[in-house]
Design a protein around this motif. Structure first.
Motif, PDB file in Angstrom:
ATOM      1  N   ALA A 187     -11.612  -3.932  -4.190  1.00  0.00           N
ATOM      2  CA  ALA A 187     -12.415  -2.715  -4.337  1.00  0.00           C
ATOM      3  C   ALA A 187     -11.782  -1.691  -5.267  1.00  0.00           C
ATOM      4  CB  ALA A 187     -12.632  -2.087  -2.961  1.00  0.00           C
ATOM      5  N   ALA A 188     -10.523  -1.864  -5.588  1.00  0.00           N
ATOM      6  CA  ALA A 188      -9.774  -0.862  -6.349  1.00  0.00           C
ATOM      7  C   ALA A 188     -10.175  -0.833  -7.819  1.00  0.00           C
ATOM      8  CB  ALA A 188      -8.276  -1.144  -6.247  1.00  0.00           C
ATOM      9  N   THR A 189      -9.972   0.330  -8.421  1.00  0.00           N
ATOM     10  CA  THR A 189     -10.127   0.474  -9.858  1.00  0.00           C
ATOM     11  C   THR A 189      -8.866  -0.062 -10.518  1.00  0.00           C
ATOM     12  OG1 THR A 189     -11.533   2.426  -9.623  1.00  0.00           O
ATOM     13  CG2 THR A 189     -10.414   2.135 -11.734  1.00  0.00           C
ATOM     14  N   ARG A 190      -9.062  -0.968 -11.484  1.00  0.00           N
ATOM     15  CA  ARG A 190      -7.940  -1.568 -12.210  1.00  0.00           C
ATOM     16  C   ARG A 190      -8.312  -1.628 -13.680  1.00  0.00           C
ATOM     17  NH1 ARG A 190      -9.158  -5.629  -8.280  1.00  0.00           N
ATOM     18  NH2 ARG A 190      -9.809  -6.913  -9.997  1.00  0.00           N
ATOM     19  N   PRO A 191      -7.362  -1.598 -14.567  1.00  0.00           N
ATOM     20  CA  PRO A 191      -5.930  -1.404 -14.338  1.00  0.00           C
ATOM     21  C   PRO A 191      -5.644   0.048 -13.960  1.00  0.00           C
ATOM     22  CG  PRO A 191      -6.355  -1.375 -16.687  1.00  0.00           C
ATOM     23  CD  PRO A 191      -7.668  -1.683 -16.012  1.00  0.00           C
ATOM     24  N   LEU A 192      -4.461   0.268 -13.474  1.00  0.00           N
ATOM     25  CA  LEU A 192      -4.050   1.603 -13.066  1.00  0.00           C
ATOM     26  C   LEU A 192      -3.719   2.435 -14.304  1.00  0.00           C
ATOM     27  CD1 LEU A 192      -3.431   3.379 -10.599  1.00  0.00           C
ATOM     28  CD2 LEU A 192      -1.065   2.596 -10.745  1.00  0.00           C
ATOM     29  N   ILE A 193      -4.421   3.524 -14.477  1.00  0.00           N
ATOM     30  CA  ILE A 193      -4.188   4.450 -15.583  1.00  0.00           C
ATOM     31  C   ILE A 193      -3.200   5.494 -15.063  1.00  0.00           C
ATOM     32  CG2 ILE A 193      -5.240   6.095 -17.187  1.00  0.00           C
ATOM     33  CD1 ILE A 193      -6.272   3.156 -17.406  1.00  0.00           C
ATOM     34  N   THR A 194      -2.125   5.752 -15.805  1.00  0.00           N
ATOM     35  CA  THR A 194      -1.105   6.705 -15.365  1.00  0.00           C
ATOM     36  C   THR A 194      -0.791   7.711 -16.469  1.00  0.00           C
ATOM     37  OG1 THR A 194       0.737   5.327 -16.129  1.00  0.00           O
ATOM     38  CG2 THR A 194      -0.028   4.976 -13.851  1.00  0.00           C
ATOM     39  N   VAL A 195       0.024   8.678 -16.111  1.00  0.00           N
ATOM     40  CA  VAL A 195       0.527   9.678 -17.048  1.00  0.00           C
ATOM     41  C   VAL A 195       1.989   9.924 -16.692  1.00  0.00           C
ATOM     42  CG1 VAL A 195      -0.124  11.697 -15.643  1.00  0.00           C
ATOM     43  CG2 VAL A 195      -0.030  11.902 -18.141  1.00  0.00           C
TER      44      VAL A 195
END
Length: 141
Positions: free
Chosen positions: A71-79
């Motif tokens: 269910a997760a949003t992927r890929p993980l966008i980071t800062v």
């Protein structure tokens, strides 16, 4: 202003094979809107309230039967914590997200939300005015 100044450091995490129901329980217990999903010990995605609604609708199964990774949003966008708040806001806008994990190298150190950006708005305006005043001084000097 830098991301490290406005980010929250308490980031919830769930294992990829945890159920969405368990992750929702964590989010409710902690009063937060997201959980970072870890796969093989590394951040691999994020589960938000919107993701939970989509999973419930698309999978048509109880949340206890849906793994968070599905269910997760992927890929993980980071800062990065050293990034400007403006850069973080732009990244959130570009990707259409409201929760932006903060990573220092491979280490997850915090999260910035749309609410954090709103709370920092006054400080950002003061900072921008100061920059404009300094620019005027440099131009006239």
């Amino acid at each position: 202003m830098r991301v490290r100044e406005i980010m929250s450091t308490g980031v919830l995490a769930a294992a990829a094979d945890d159920s969405v129901r368990d992750a929702v329980g964590q989010m409710l217990d902690e009063g937060t809107g997201s959980v970072v999903v870890e796969k093989d010990g590394n951040p691999a995605g994020i589960l938000t309230k919107v993701d939970v609604m989509q999973a419930g609708h698309e999978h048509d199964r109880p949340l206890s039967e849906i793994p968070v990774y599905a269910a997760a949003t992927r890929p993980l966008i980071t800062v990065e914590p050293s990034a400007t708040v403006s850069a973080a806001a732009a990244r959130m806008f570009d990707y259409g997200i409201h929760h932006l994990p903060v990573a220092d190298g491979l280490d997850l150190v915090g999260i910035v939300t749309a609410t954090d950006l709103l709370e920092a708005q006054d400080d950002l305006l003061v900072e921008a005015r100061g920059t404009d005043e300094r620019r005027d001084e440099w131009d006239s000097g």
